[in-house]
Design a protein around this motif. Sequence first.
Motif, mmCIF file in Angstrom:
data_model
loop_
_atom_site.group_PDB
_atom_site.id
_atom_site.type_symbol
_atom_site.label_atom_id
_atom_site.label_comp_id
_atom_site.label_asym_id
_atom_site.label_seq_id
_atom_site.Cartn_x
_atom_site.Cartn_y
_atom_site.Cartn_z
ATOM 1 N N VAL A 149 34.559 -35.913 11.483
ATOM 2 C CA VAL A 149 34.975 -35.488 12.815
ATOM 3 C C VAL A 149 35.487 -36.727 13.542
ATOM 4 O O VAL A 149 34.876 -37.790 13.467
ATOM 5 C CB VAL A 149 33.788 -34.882 13.603
ATOM 6 C CG1 VAL A 149 34.175 -34.599 15.037
ATOM 7 C CG2 VAL A 149 33.279 -33.635 12.920
ATOM 8 N N THR A 172 41.393 -29.098 20.519
ATOM 9 C CA THR A 172 40.382 -29.007 19.469
ATOM 10 C C THR A 172 41.042 -28.430 18.229
ATOM 11 O O THR A 172 41.696 -27.387 18.299
ATOM 12 C CB THR A 172 39.219 -28.093 19.910
ATOM 13 O OG1 THR A 172 38.707 -28.561 21.150
ATOM 14 C CG2 THR A 172 38.116 -28.092 18.892
ATOM 15 N N ILE A 173 40.885 -29.116 17.106
ATOM 16 C CA ILE A 173 41.445 -28.664 15.841
ATOM 17 C C ILE A 173 40.277 -28.379 14.904
ATOM 18 O O ILE A 173 39.426 -29.230 14.693
ATOM 19 C CB ILE A 173 42.385 -29.719 15.228
ATOM 20 C CG1 ILE A 173 43.512 -30.047 16.203
ATOM 21 C CG2 ILE A 173 42.938 -29.233 13.893
ATOM 22 C CD1 ILE A 173 44.369 -31.232 15.778
ATOM 23 N N THR A 174 40.230 -27.187 14.354
ATOM 24 C CA THR A 174 39.164 -26.806 13.438
ATOM 25 C C THR A 174 39.759 -26.219 12.168
ATOM 26 O O THR A 174 40.944 -25.892 12.115
ATOM 27 C CB THR A 174 38.216 -25.768 14.081
ATOM 28 O OG1 THR A 174 38.989 -24.627 14.462
ATOM 29 C CG2 THR A 174 37.528 -26.336 15.307
ATOM 30 N N GLY A 175 38.904 -26.077 11.167
ATOM 31 C CA GLY A 175 39.334 -25.446 9.929
ATOM 32 C C GLY A 175 39.994 -26.379 8.940
ATOM 33 O O GLY A 175 40.569 -25.926 7.959
ATOM 34 N N MET A 209 43.902 -23.909 9.358
ATOM 35 C CA MET A 209 43.712 -24.777 10.497
ATOM 36 C C MET A 209 44.061 -24.011 11.769
ATOM 37 O O MET A 209 45.073 -23.331 11.826
ATOM 38 C CB MET A 209 44.606 -26.007 10.360
ATOM 39 C CG MET A 209 44.552 -26.904 11.571
ATOM 40 S SD MET A 209 45.619 -28.343 11.472
ATOM 41 C CE MET A 209 47.168 -27.659 11.995
ATOM 42 N N THR A 210 43.215 -24.148 12.768
ATOM 43 C CA THR A 210 43.503 -23.570 14.078
ATOM 44 C C THR A 210 43.295 -24.641 15.136
ATOM 45 O O THR A 210 42.539 -25.599 14.930
ATOM 46 C CB THR A 210 42.580 -22.373 14.388
ATOM 47 O OG1 THR A 210 41.231 -22.826 14.400
ATOM 48 C CG2 THR A 210 42.738 -21.273 13.358
ATOM 49 N N HIS A 211 43.993 -24.461 16.237
ATOM 50 C CA HIS A 211 43.791 -25.398 17.344
ATOM 51 C C HIS A 211 43.791 -24.630 18.665
ATOM 52 O O HIS A 211 44.366 -23.546 18.773
ATOM 53 C CB HIS A 211 44.860 -26.494 17.354
ATOM 54 C CG HIS A 211 46.193 -26.030 17.856
ATOM 55 N ND1 HIS A 211 47.065 -25.318 17.077
ATOM 56 C CD2 HIS A 211 46.787 -26.172 19.059
ATOM 57 C CE1 HIS A 211 48.148 -25.049 17.778
ATOM 58 N NE2 HIS A 211 48.004 -25.554 18.986
ATOM 59 N N THR A 212 43.105 -25.220 19.621
ATOM 60 C CA THR A 212 43.108 -24.680 20.977
ATOM 61 C C THR A 212 43.432 -25.828 21.921
ATOM 62 O O THR A 212 43.163 -26.993 21.620
ATOM 63 C CB THR A 212 41.740 -24.078 21.368
ATOM 64 O OG1 THR A 212 40.745 -25.102 21.287
ATOM 65 C CG2 THR A 212 41.366 -22.925 20.463
ATOM 66 N N LYS A 245 30.794 -35.115 9.565
ATOM 67 C CA LYS A 245 30.629 -33.820 10.234
ATOM 68 C C LYS A 245 29.153 -33.465 10.437
ATOM 69 O O LYS A 245 28.775 -32.945 11.481
ATOM 70 C CB LYS A 245 31.330 -32.728 9.425
ATOM 71 C CG LYS A 245 31.394 -31.413 10.159
ATOM 72 C CD LYS A 245 32.034 -30.245 9.420
ATOM 73 C CE LYS A 245 32.964 -30.518 8.318
ATOM 74 N NZ LYS A 245 33.583 -29.310 7.743
#
Length: 103
Positions: free
Chosen positions: A25, A16-19, A1-4, A94
Amino acid sequence: MTHTRKVFKNGLSLVTITGLPTSAVTITAYVKGGFRFDSQNRPGLSHFTEHIIFNATKNFPKFSNLAQAVERCGGWCSAFTWIEYQEPSVHFPKDNFEDGLRL
């Protein structure tokens, strides 16, 4: 998981959280406007604004039109008001996210 996280000039933050291993979504806004901020002569104002968030838009003049469009994309809307904030959300599969954003 990554976030910006991006903070705009007006103070609005976008996270934004992805992975995540999910097939959905969710778009959520946290609004500083819970019932703690209601004035004494306007109790329930924040709860009322929660209801008008999904009430209508220029493209969807009735709530039912908006709700049906979201549901055609396989999604749903939800919202709640708490002590210090409101949280309106829209959820989509998604694979239908792009269509949901166009609404």
